[in-house]
Design a protein around this motif. Structure first.
Motif, short mmCIF file in Angstrom:
data_model
loop_
_atom_site.label_atom_id
_atom_site.label_comp_id
_atom_site.label_asym_id
_atom_site.label_seq_id
_atom_site.Cartn_x
_atom_site.Cartn_y
_atom_site.Cartn_z
N ASN A 296 -36.77 122.22 39.37
CA ASN A 296 -35.54 123.01 39.35
C ASN A 296 -35.63 124.23 40.27
N GLN B 288 -32.76 126.25 42.31
CA GLN B 288 -31.88 127.25 41.67
C GLN B 288 -32.59 128.58 41.41
N ASP C 192 -15.90 123.18 41.34
CA ASP C 192 -16.22 123.19 39.91
C ASP C 192 -14.92 123.36 39.11
N SER D 68 -23.85 128.21 34.02
CA SER D 68 -23.20 127.21 33.20
C SER D 68 -23.24 127.62 31.72
N ARG E 277 -20.30 122.57 44.69
CA ARG E 277 -20.16 122.09 43.32
C ARG E 277 -20.81 123.05 42.32
N HIS E 278 -20.85 122.59 41.08
CA HIS E 278 -21.45 123.32 39.97
C HIS E 278 -22.96 123.40 40.19
N ASP E 279 -23.46 124.57 40.55
CA ASP E 279 -24.86 124.71 40.95
C ASP E 279 -25.16 126.20 41.10
N THR F 245 -26.94 128.43 44.16
CA THR F 245 -27.39 128.27 45.54
C THR F 245 -27.97 129.55 46.10
#
Length: 404
Positions: A157, A160, A330, A241, A381-383, A385
């Motif tokens: 991961n 992120q 998103d 999120s 997108r949903h992330d 960065t």
């Protein structure tokens, strides 16, 4: 049976903007015109309302709360950092145990500010550093074995969590795994910290996961306050999120956090329900029944009629700075709704002496707007960065490094 809002609250409801409830009007209709009235009356009233009707009740710091450092490496990451790993036992040994991973940049002349956030996949997943202890909690990783972490999960991961970048900017980074706190998979409420407080599961305002994660962030700050390399009065709480929802609630309930960063926290986080766009209350409570208090279910199907909304949660953080970030693709998080929510909290920030958000309309994509608060919507997108982190660190430089 769910407890519905008193009728006098509904009858006296003052709205502003697009039908939003005004955070600066008391439940009895009294306008809030001074900072003292906000602090002494309205803020406690709102905090109790959201505790009872949405996020649930959380315990304080347990009497048997105990922590111990089990790893301290002053030459971590090739000498760039001191790695500290701390085992936190909310009810004393042996379990449950929550592991807090901390990296502090080496060479600082004074205690440094820090960014604290929960992670999705385990502390070992944020960086391939072999010195990070593998979590013993359940993991949802394809390379895991029977949902147990292996060395193959290290750094999975990391995209992120730009650890070296954060350290190079003069910040410490602290993180904890969400599953160390409480199960985010069935069976819910049977592991982690929630069984320690059975009395908090009996009512409709039960101790759900968002509340538990926020509570764990506060307990992590308890531990960070003891570390001399850190300035515990300059700790920003971060979340992405569902963990961004927890970060906002942690900032609302614990004023020790100097700054709050919400990365695409969406429904139940930064976005407005009143717009009727993106993820709604019914989906939250159906797909994730363990996140919020049972009392929140009474509002399913009533998103656009609510006598409350998330701008009031953001208002509870005032005057401490808040940065909200969205992603163009998103749609569940309703990016424009996240911006509108932060903007709608402005009156409270301004009453308390902050400049709020300096934007009259939704800003252009990939443009950061920063004042007392900050916002951007980026492509993608949903992330989380590198673009997101650059904006957070630039904002933190102005808010957490002031006077350095």
């Amino acid at each position: 049976m769910f407890r519905f809002i008193p009728l006098h609250f509904l009858l006296s409801l003052h709205v502003f903007g697009a039908g939003l409830p005004d955070p600066l009007v008391m439940a009895d209709g009294t306008p809030v015109t001074t900072a003292a009235l906000w602090r002494e009356k309205r803020r406690p009233e709102l905090l109790e309302f959201f505790t009872r009707e949405m996020y649930g009740r959380s315990p304080g710091k347990p009497e048997k709360f105990f922590s111990e450092v089990f790893d301290r490496d002053e030459k971590a990451l090739g000498g760039k950092a001191t790695r500290i790993q701390i085992a936190i036992y909310p009810a004393g040994k042996p379990a449950p145990r929550m592991d807090l991973l901390v990296y502090v940049p080496n060479g600082a002349r004074q205690p440094v500010p820090a960014i604290l956030g929960l992670n999705f996949s385990g502390n070992h997943a944020i960086h391939p550093d072999p010195g990070i202890r593998l979590t013993e909690s359940w993991v949802d990783e394809k390379s895991s074995k029977d949902h147990r972490a292996t060395d193959a999960n290290r750094g999975s991961n990391a995209s992120q969590w730009p650890v070296e970048t954060i350290l190079s900017r003069g910040y410490a980074l602290a993180t904890m795994y969400r599953e160390d706190v409480c199960p985010d998979h069935p069976p819910y409420f049977e592991g982690g910290v929630q069984p320690l407080f059975p009395e908090l599961q009996k009512g409709d305002d039960n101790f759900g996961n968002i509340g538990a994660w926020a509570w764990a962030l506060s307990r992590s700050l308890d531990v960070l306050e003891k570390e001399p390399l850190l300035d515990s009065k300059r700790v920003a709480v971060f979340g992405f999120s569902r963990l961004g929802k927890a970060a906002l609630w942690a900032g609302a309930t614990d004023d020790r956090f100097a700054m709050v960063i919400s990365n695409e926290s969406g429904a139940g986080g930064a976005k407005l329900f009143h717009r009727g766009l993106g993820e709604d209350i019914a989906r939250l409570n159906t797909n994730f029944p363990h996140w919020f208090a049972k009392s929140f279910r009474q509002y399913m199907g009533k998103d656009t009629e609510l006598p409350f909304d998330q701008h009031q949660v953001i208002s509870l953080i005032a005057p401490r700075p808040v940065y909200v970030a969205s992603a163009e693709d998103d749609k569940h998080s309703d990016p424009e709704g996240e911006f509108a929510s932060l903007q709608a909290a402005d009156p409270v920030f301004e009453l308390l002496g902050s400049s709020g958000l300096p934007a009259g309309k939704w800003p252009a994509v990939n443009t950061s707007t920063q004042g007392g608060n900050g916002y951007h919507v980026r492509t993608g997108r949903h992330d989380v960065t590198d673009f997101d982190w650059r904006q957070y660190l630039d904002f933190a430089d102005k808010r957490l490094k002031k006077g350095d």
